[in-house]
Design an enzyme around this catalytic site. Structure first.
Site, PDB file in Angstrom:
ATOM      1  N   SER A  15       5.624  12.863   5.308  1.00 24.93           N
ATOM      2  CA  SER A  15       6.465  14.065   5.407  1.00 24.93           C
ATOM      3  C   SER A  15       7.851  13.712   5.929  1.00 24.93           C
TER       4      SER A  15
ATOM      5  N   ASP B  57     -12.935   6.732   8.449  1.00 20.59           N
ATOM      6  CA  ASP B  57     -11.890   7.002   7.461  1.00 20.59           C
ATOM      7  C   ASP B  57     -10.602   7.466   8.158  1.00 20.59           C
TER       8      ASP B  57
ATOM      9  N   LYS C 193     -12.369  -4.604   6.878  1.00 19.87           N
ATOM     10  CA  LYS C 193     -12.698  -3.236   7.294  1.00 19.87           C
ATOM     11  C   LYS C 193     -12.198  -2.253   6.245  1.00 19.87           C
TER      12      LYS C 193
ATOM     13  N   ASN D 244       3.263  -1.870  -2.041  1.00 25.42           N
ATOM     14  CA  ASN D 244       3.713  -3.260  -2.224  1.00 25.42           C
ATOM     15  C   ASN D 244       2.743  -4.248  -1.599  1.00 25.42           C
TER      16      ASN D 244
ATOM     17  N   THR E 281       9.107   6.375  -1.038  1.00 22.31           N
ATOM     18  CA  THR E 281       7.710   6.067  -1.351  1.00 22.31           C
ATOM     19  C   THR E 281       7.113   7.090  -2.312  1.00 22.31           C
ATOM     20  N   ASP E 282       6.087   6.667  -3.048  1.00 22.75           N
ATOM     21  CA  ASP E 282       5.366   7.619  -3.917  1.00 22.75           C
ATOM     22  C   ASP E 282       4.568   8.634  -3.103  1.00 22.75           C
ATOM     23  N   GLU E 283       4.372   8.350  -1.799  1.00 21.12           N
ATOM     24  CA  GLU E 283       3.549   9.257  -0.977  1.00 21.12           C
ATOM     25  C   GLU E 283       4.180  10.631  -0.789  1.00 21.12           C
TER      26      GLU E 283
ATOM     27  N   LYS F  48       9.332  10.819   5.322  1.00 22.03           N
ATOM     28  CA  LYS F  48      10.010  10.175   4.185  1.00 22.03           C
ATOM     29  C   LYS F  48      10.481  11.260   3.195  1.00 22.03           C
TER      30      LYS F  48
ATOM     31  N   LYS G  22      -1.157  -3.871   7.778  1.00 28.10           N
ATOM     32  CA  LYS G  22      -1.356  -3.243   6.473  1.00 28.10           C
ATOM     33  C   LYS G  22      -2.618  -3.784   5.795  1.00 28.10           C
TER      34      LYS G  22
ATOM     35  N   ALA H 163      15.073   0.627   6.352  1.00 24.95           N
ATOM     36  CA  ALA H 163      14.509   0.777   7.704  1.00 24.95           C
ATOM     37  C   ALA H 163      13.700   2.061   7.816  1.00 24.95           C
TER      38      ALA H 163
ATOM     39  N   TYR I  62       3.934  10.347   8.438  1.00 21.99           N
ATOM     40  CA  TYR I  62       4.808   9.350   7.794  1.00 21.99           C
ATOM     41  C   TYR I  62       5.403   9.893   6.503  1.00 21.99           C
TER      42      TYR I  62
HETATM   43  P1  NAD Z   1       8.155  -2.512   7.619  1.00 22.83           P
HETATM   44  O1  NAD Z   1       7.506  -1.660   8.648  1.00 22.83           O
HETATM   45  O2  NAD Z   1       7.562  -3.827   7.267  1.00 22.83           O
HETATM   46  O3  NAD Z   1       9.682  -2.774   8.013  1.00 22.83           O
HETATM   47  C1  NAD Z   1      10.500  -1.786   8.578  1.00 22.83           C
HETATM   48  C2  NAD Z   1      11.705  -2.485   9.196  1.00 22.83           C
HETATM   49  O4  NAD Z   1      12.581  -1.460   9.713  1.00 22.83           O
HETATM   50  C3  NAD Z   1      11.335  -3.393  10.379  1.00 22.83           C
HETATM   51  O5  NAD Z   1      12.035  -4.616  10.275  1.00 22.83           O
HETATM   52  C4  NAD Z   1      11.798  -2.606  11.591  1.00 22.83           C
HETATM   53  O6  NAD Z   1      12.193  -3.440  12.683  1.00 22.83           O
HETATM   54  C5  NAD Z   1      12.979  -1.826  11.023  1.00 22.83           C
HETATM   55  N1  NAD Z   1      13.249  -0.584  11.780  1.00 22.83           N
HETATM   56  C6  NAD Z   1      12.360   0.368  12.145  1.00 22.83           C
HETATM   57  N2  NAD Z   1      12.985   1.338  12.837  1.00 22.83           N
HETATM   58  C7  NAD Z   1      14.290   0.997  12.891  1.00 22.83           C
HETATM   59  C8  NAD Z   1      15.434   1.609  13.443  1.00 22.83           C
HETATM   60  N3  NAD Z   1      15.358   2.785  14.098  1.00 22.83           N
HETATM   61  N4  NAD Z   1      16.629   0.993  13.310  1.00 22.83           N
HETATM   62  C9  NAD Z   1      16.720  -0.192  12.655  1.00 22.83           C
HETATM   63  N5  NAD Z   1      15.676  -0.815  12.122  1.00 22.83           N
HETATM   64  C10 NAD Z   1      14.465  -0.234  12.226  1.00 22.83           C
HETATM   65  O7  NAD Z   1       8.268  -1.571   6.327  1.00 22.83           O
HETATM   66  P2  NAD Z   1       8.180  -1.932   4.766  1.00 22.83           P
HETATM   67  O8  NAD Z   1       6.771  -1.869   4.339  1.00 22.83           O
HETATM   68  O9  NAD Z   1       8.981  -3.127   4.499  1.00 22.83           O
HETATM   69  O10 NAD Z   1       8.921  -0.653   4.158  1.00 22.83           O
HETATM   70  C11 NAD Z   1      10.333  -0.660   3.975  1.00 22.83           C
HETATM   71  C12 NAD Z   1      10.747   0.636   3.295  1.00 22.83           C
HETATM   72  O11 NAD Z   1      10.098   0.758   2.044  1.00 22.83           O
HETATM   73  C13 NAD Z   1      10.383   1.888   4.091  1.00 22.83           C
HETATM   74  O12 NAD Z   1      11.448   2.811   3.947  1.00 22.83           O
HETATM   75  C14 NAD Z   1       9.136   2.404   3.399  1.00 22.83           C
HETATM   76  O13 NAD Z   1       9.028   3.795   3.541  1.00 22.83           O
HETATM   77  C15 NAD Z   1       9.414   2.004   1.969  1.00 22.83           C
HETATM   78  N6  NAD Z   1       8.235   1.773   1.110  1.00 22.83           N
HETATM   79  C16 NAD Z   1       7.260   0.911   1.506  1.00 22.83           C
HETATM   80  C17 NAD Z   1       6.203   0.642   0.651  1.00 22.83           C
HETATM   81  C18 NAD Z   1       5.097  -0.335   1.032  1.00 22.83           C
HETATM   82  O14 NAD Z   1       4.123  -0.473   0.299  1.00 22.83           O
HETATM   83  N7  NAD Z   1       5.195  -1.064   2.135  1.00 22.83           N
HETATM   84  C19 NAD Z   1       6.138   1.280  -0.600  1.00 22.83           C
HETATM   85  C20 NAD Z   1       7.155   2.163  -0.961  1.00 22.83           C
HETATM   86  C21 NAD Z   1       8.200   2.394  -0.106  1.00 22.83           C
HETATM   87  O1  DAU Z   2       2.344   4.162  -1.444  1.00 22.48           O
HETATM   88  C1  DAU Z   2       3.380   3.572  -0.732  1.00 22.48           C
HETATM   89  C2  DAU Z   2       2.989   3.412   0.723  1.00 22.48           C
HETATM   90  O2  DAU Z   2       2.046   2.336   0.776  1.00 22.48           O
HETATM   91  C3  DAU Z   2       4.172   3.121   1.643  1.00 22.48           C
HETATM   92  O3  DAU Z   2       5.016   4.244   1.645  1.00 22.48           O
HETATM   93  C4  DAU Z   2       3.707   2.815   3.068  1.00 22.48           C
HETATM   94  O4  DAU Z   2       4.819   2.436   3.872  1.00 22.48           O
HETATM   95  C5  DAU Z   2       2.717   1.662   3.007  1.00 22.48           C
HETATM   96  O5  DAU Z   2       2.212   1.386   4.306  1.00 22.48           O
HETATM   97  C6  DAU Z   2       1.568   2.016   2.061  1.00 22.48           C
HETATM   98  O6  DAU Z   2       0.797   3.112   2.587  1.00 22.48           O
HETATM   99  P1  DAU Z   2      -0.817   3.115   2.554  1.00 22.48           P
HETATM  100  O7  DAU Z   2      -1.281   4.020   3.618  1.00 22.48           O
HETATM  101  O8  DAU Z   2      -1.299   3.317   1.171  1.00 22.48           O
HETATM  102  O9  DAU Z   2      -1.063   1.550   2.932  1.00 22.48           O
HETATM  103  P2  DAU Z   2      -2.111   0.814   3.905  1.00 22.48           P
HETATM  104  O10 DAU Z   2      -1.866  -0.643   3.708  1.00 22.48           O
HETATM  105  O11 DAU Z   2      -2.061   1.340   5.277  1.00 22.48           O
HETATM  106  O12 DAU Z   2      -3.512   1.201   3.280  1.00 22.48           O
HETATM  107  C7  DAU Z   2      -3.802   0.989   1.896  1.00 22.48           C
HETATM  108  C8  DAU Z   2      -5.172   1.607   1.621  1.00 22.48           C
HETATM  109  O13 DAU Z   2      -6.174   0.848   2.306  1.00 22.48           O
HETATM  110  C9  DAU Z   2      -5.319   3.023   2.134  1.00 22.48           C
HETATM  111  O14 DAU Z   2      -6.123   3.754   1.225  1.00 22.48           O
HETATM  112  C10 DAU Z   2      -6.042   2.861   3.470  1.00 22.48           C
HETATM  113  C11 DAU Z   2      -6.921   1.669   3.233  1.00 22.48           C
HETATM  114  N1  DAU Z   2      -7.214   0.797   4.398  1.00 22.48           N
HETATM  115  C12 DAU Z   2      -6.179   0.408   5.198  1.00 22.48           C
HETATM  116  C13 DAU Z   2      -6.415  -0.457   6.268  1.00 22.48           C
HETATM  117  C14 DAU Z   2      -5.276  -0.893   7.174  1.00 22.48           C
HETATM  118  C15 DAU Z   2      -8.509   0.335   4.607  1.00 22.48           C
HETATM  119  O15 DAU Z   2      -9.449   0.680   3.863  1.00 22.48           O
HETATM  120  N2  DAU Z   2      -8.747  -0.519   5.657  1.00 22.48           N
HETATM  121  C16 DAU Z   2      -7.751  -0.932   6.499  1.00 22.48           C
HETATM  122  O16 DAU Z   2      -8.022  -1.726   7.428  1.00 22.48           O
END
Ligand code: NAD
Ligand code: DAU
Length: 332
Positions: free
Chosen positions: A149, A269, A202, A177, A120-122, A151, A186, A78, A147
């Site tokens: 910071s 940007d 976009k 992912n 996350t790798d961020e 994490k 996303k 979460a 975000y």
């Molecule tokens: P997401 O935003 O799709 O899902 C987050 C979930 O957490 C949602 O179901 C939301 O309802 C729930 N949530 C939020 N606040 C809550 C709270 N206070 N109490 C209970 N539930 C709550 O996120 P995601 O992309 O599935 O990411 C999941 C985890 O993986 C996060 O910790 C994120 O930092 C990490 N992560 C994501 C990525 C990525 O590419 N998406 C990569 C690496 C790590």
């Molecule tokens: O690296 C792991 C992280 O990846 C996770 O920790 C985050 O939860 C997850 O959201 C993701 O972060 P990013 O910021 O990299 O993902 P996002 O999908 O928001 O954007 C991916 C790249 O695409 C980023 O360089 C911004 C760009 N972008 C994003 C959107 C939404 C665009 O160019 N156009 C767009 O409309």
């Protein structure tokens, strides 16, 4: 094991729950607040005798204490997860990512419960495009956004609880992912659903930013491996050698969807936009034997496009609100 999976109605959490039910005999309780990012429908069709949903907040200490005491392990997904949202309203990121994680690890230490923290790798900041190095478990923390910071802060809390209180925790830091059930805010689902709606994708800025893509199923397999075989106190980086720049991703989506590769718009940007992420997952591969199965990003992307084509009922209710937020931010 009886697993408590926080954020299990989100993108990666729901993929993880499906994987656990397919690949093990564990049972799952999902704890999820169903924020704008959570979706009950992401858990549709799962067997009720092995999987249940508790709608609640991870910062609700009495609820978290009771649930943690009833389970053998907590897998903590979460979070507030979207960088763009964190730039416009950081407060929920502090409440969930910092205070929520604190609430969970306090309960886990009281009950002696195994804890796995998803990160996350961020947290490592970004790399130059020509930097020959990739992130490893030794890379110093250097987060850029509200975000990332928060994490990073949550990772440091977990590490401190391991050292000071003997919390039985592991941490994983994964790269970007993609796959089914990802929210349309996303990058990849936004562009796929834009094309399905006849809207041009976009791209932020010039689109040279690089992300290291991994399929959510490969992430889920890695997390279950770490939960079952990882060494307490250790951090594992998860990545699948999937570096692509954003422009190439948009062009590939357009081509796979039968549109001209240049039929996209450049928009404003992201502030502080990280340039490049790249993961070295040698430790996970050599110590725990994990390997990604989705080696070909293009075919994984094609399958993801098919999934969004076939699941409009899942994403349609979120699309207008997500695009309205982007319009307010000047990124539509
Ligand atoms: P997401 O935003 O799709 O899902 C987050 C979930 O957490 C949602 O179901 C939301 O309802 C729930 N949530 C939020 N606040 C809550 C709270 N206070 N109490 C209970 N539930 C709550 O996120 P995601 O992309 O599935 O990411 C999941 C985890 O993986 C996060 O910790 C994120 O930092 C990490 N992560 C994501 C990525 C990525 O590419 N998406 C990569 C690496 C790590
Ligand atoms: O690296 C792991 C992280 O990846 C996770 O920790 C985050 O939860 C997850 O959201 C993701 O972060 P990013 O910021 O990299 O993902 P996002 O999908 O928001 O954007 C991916 C790249 O695409 C980023 O360089 C911004 C760009 N972008 C994003 C959107 C939404 C665009 O160019 N156009 C767009 O409309």
């Amino acid at each position: 094991m009886r697993l408590l999976v926080t954020g299990g109605a989100g993108f990666i959490g729901s993929n993880f729950v499906r994987h656990v039910l397919d690949a093990s005999e564990h049972t799952v309780t999902v704890l999820d607040a169903l924020t704008y990012a959570g979706n009950r429908a992401s858990l549709d069709g799962l067997p009720a005798e092995r999987c249940s949903l508790v709608v609640g907040n991870i910062a609700d200490a009495p609820l978290v204490d009771r649930l943690t005491g009833d389970h053998d392990a907590v897998v903590h997904f979460a979070a507030e997860s979207h960088n763009d949202n964190s730039l416009h309203d950081p407060r929920p990121f502090l409440d969930t990512n910092i205070i929520g994680t604190y609430t969970l690890i306090e309960a886990a230490r009281r009950h002696g419960t195994r804890f796995h923290h998803i990160s996350t790798d961020e947290v490592y900041g970004d790399l130059e495009l020509d930097d020959p190095h990739r992130f490893t478990e030794q890379t110093p923390y250097n987060p850029s956004s509200p975000y990332s910071s928060t994490k990073a802060g949550s990772d440091l809390l977990v590490r401190a609880w391991v050292r000071s209180f003997g919390l039985k925790a592991t941490i994983s830091n994964c790269s970007n992912n993609y796959g089914p059930y990802q929210h349309v805010e996303k990058f990849i689902p936004r562009q796929i659903t834009n094309v399905l709606d006849g809207v041009r994708p976009k791209l932020y800025g010039a689109g040279r930013n690089v992300r290291d893509w991994i399929h959510a199923n490969d992430h889920s397999r890695a997390v279950l491996t770490i939960l079952e075989q990882g060494v307490i106190g250790e951090t594992y980086l998860i990545g699948a050698d999937g570096e692509e720049d954003n422009r190439t991703v948009v062009e590939t989506i357009l081509t796979l969807m039968g549109r001209p590769a240049d039929a996209y718009d450049h928009v404003q940007d992201r502030a502080g936009h990280d340039l490049r992420y790249a993961i070295d997952s040698t430790k996970l591969r050599t110590e725990l034997g994990w390997r990604p199965r989705y080696a070909d990003f293009r075919s994984g992307l094609a399958a993801t496009i098919d999934w969004y084509r076939e699941h409009e009922d899942w994403w349609r209710p979120q699309k207008a609100a997500a695009e309205a937020r982007y319009r307010e931010q000047g990124q539509a």
